[in-house]
Design an enzyme around this catalytic site. Structure first.
Site, PDB file in Angstrom:
ATOM      1  N   ASN A   8       0.862  -1.185   0.000  1.00  0.00           N
ATOM      2  CA  ASN A   8       0.000   0.000   0.000  1.00  0.00           C
ATOM      3  C   ASN A   8       0.899   1.236   0.000  1.00  0.00           C
ATOM      4  OD1 ASN A   8      -1.788   2.061   0.497  1.00  0.00           O
ATOM      5  ND2 ASN A   8      -2.441   1.334   2.511  1.00  0.00           N
ATOM      6  N   LYS A  10       0.049   4.271  -0.202  1.00  0.00           N
ATOM      7  CA  LYS A  10      -0.603   5.439   0.416  1.00  0.00           C
ATOM      8  C   LYS A  10      -0.389   6.668  -0.477  1.00  0.00           C
ATOM      9  CE  LYS A  10      -0.367   3.161   4.839  1.00  0.00           C
ATOM     10  NZ  LYS A  10      -0.331   3.234   6.280  1.00  0.00           N
ATOM     11  N   HIS A  94      -9.740   0.797   5.088  1.00  0.00           N
ATOM     12  CA  HIS A  94      -8.468   1.068   5.766  1.00  0.00           C
ATOM     13  C   HIS A  94      -8.710   2.018   6.941  1.00  0.00           C
ATOM     14  CE1 HIS A  94      -4.388   2.337   6.562  1.00  0.00           C
ATOM     15  NE2 HIS A  94      -3.989   1.275   5.881  1.00  0.00           N
ATOM     16  N   GLU A  96      -7.119   4.453   8.001  1.00  0.00           N
ATOM     17  CA  GLU A  96      -6.927   5.882   7.688  1.00  0.00           C
ATOM     18  C   GLU A  96      -8.179   6.458   7.031  1.00  0.00           C
ATOM     19  OE1 GLU A  96      -3.175   5.398   5.630  1.00  0.00           O
ATOM     20  OE2 GLU A  96      -2.280   4.822   7.551  1.00  0.00           O
ATOM     21  N   GLU A 166      -5.563  -5.222  10.407  1.00  0.00           N
ATOM     22  CA  GLU A 166      -4.557  -4.188  10.652  1.00  0.00           C
ATOM     23  C   GLU A 166      -4.868  -3.509  11.986  1.00  0.00           C
ATOM     24  OE1 GLU A 166      -2.421  -2.814   6.828  1.00  0.00           O
ATOM     25  OE2 GLU A 166      -4.145  -1.552   7.105  1.00  0.00           O
ATOM     26  N   GLY A 172       2.300   2.034  11.063  1.00  0.00           N
ATOM     27  CA  GLY A 172       3.280   3.121  10.989  1.00  0.00           C
ATOM     28  C   GLY A 172       3.951   3.430  12.313  1.00  0.00           C
TER      29      GLY A 172
END
Ligand code: 13P
Length: 250
Positions: A8, A10, A94, A96, A166, A172
């Site tokens: 990914n 991003k 996701h 995010e 996840e 991160g």
């Protein structure tokens, strides 16, 4: 079944840089072995990735899609448009998107519906955040995120869905879930699927792990039969490291 190794990207890389990254990975396709490799670059890269990577065992996917098929929705990209670039997959749910863009279950189910209609494979992300974990709500959060989807789609439709666990606290942050934590979340998700659609459906469900996957921890994660692959963020932007993760699939 091959392990799915997904990158990914991003909102990183310009087209040239992204293409150089993908080409470097593709140059080593002979070493993919037991891995199915899918790259998720920004939308702007999809056509050129597909053109340049034709004939190579490297698939592409988008990081999001609209919940509408077409229309006056300035700035949106439909699942059909993504499919028309040659992409095979789309990432939905996701954390995010959930936290920064307020995407909830209803919207996500509409997006999944669009993606399935367009003939895309969906990688649907789920996972608890740190607060859920600390307050002991880990499994209820996972259940809530998965039941919304399992209840909205038939078993045939869910055949085109891959899950990606996840844990938000691992994204991160450099903190990876332990193998035990990942396996117990995967087993829990599989059990929900079994309860809804039977033993075979549960057993066949492919579940990826994501959250600070690196060359140094990929082999251990991928050695587990519960873990059908990995969804890699930061480390997928480094061709050499991503290739090591691919090779860790065996
Ligand atoms: P990191 O690998 O950078 O933790 O990101 C994980 C992720 O969000 C993949 O979708």
């Amino acid at each position: 079944m091959k392990k799915l190794i997904a990158g990914n990207h991003k909102m990183f890389t310009g087209v040239k840089e992204g293409l150089a990254l993908a080409s470097e990975i593709a140059r080593n396709a002979a070493d993919f072995g037991n891995a199915q490799v899918v790259l998720f670059p920004p939308f702007t890269h999809l056509c050129v990735f597909h053109e340049q990577l034709q004939g190579l065992p490297l698939e592409t996917g988008a990081q999001n899609c609209s919940d509408m098929p077409e229309g006056a929705f300035t700035g949106e990209v439909s699942a059909g448009m993504i499919k028309s670039t040659g992409a095979t997959h789309v990432l939905l749910g996701h954390s995010e998107r959930r936290t920064l863009f307020g995407e909830g279950h209803e919207l996500l189910c509409r997006k999944i519906n669009q993606a399935l209609d367009a003939g895309l494979q969906v990688v649907y992300c789920f996972g608890e955040n740190l607060q859920d974990m600390e307050e002991g709500h880990r499994f209820s959060k996972i259940e809530e995120q998965l039941q919304a989807v399992f209840e909205s789609f038939s078993q045939d439709e869910l055949d085109h869905l891959v899950l990606a666990y996840e844990p938000v606290w691992a994204i991160g942050t450099g903190k990876t879930a332990s193998l035990h934590e990942a396996e117990e979340a995967h087993a829990f998700a599989r059990e929900l699927m079994r309860n809804k659609y039977g033993t075979d459906a549960g057993n066949e469900l492919r579940i990826l792990y994501g959250g600070s996957v690196k060359a140094t921890n990929a082999r251990e994660l991928l050695s587990s039969s519960e873990i059908g692959g990995v969804l890699v963020g930061g480390a997928s932007l480094d061709a050499a490291e991503f290739l090591q993760i691919i090779q860790a699939a065996g």
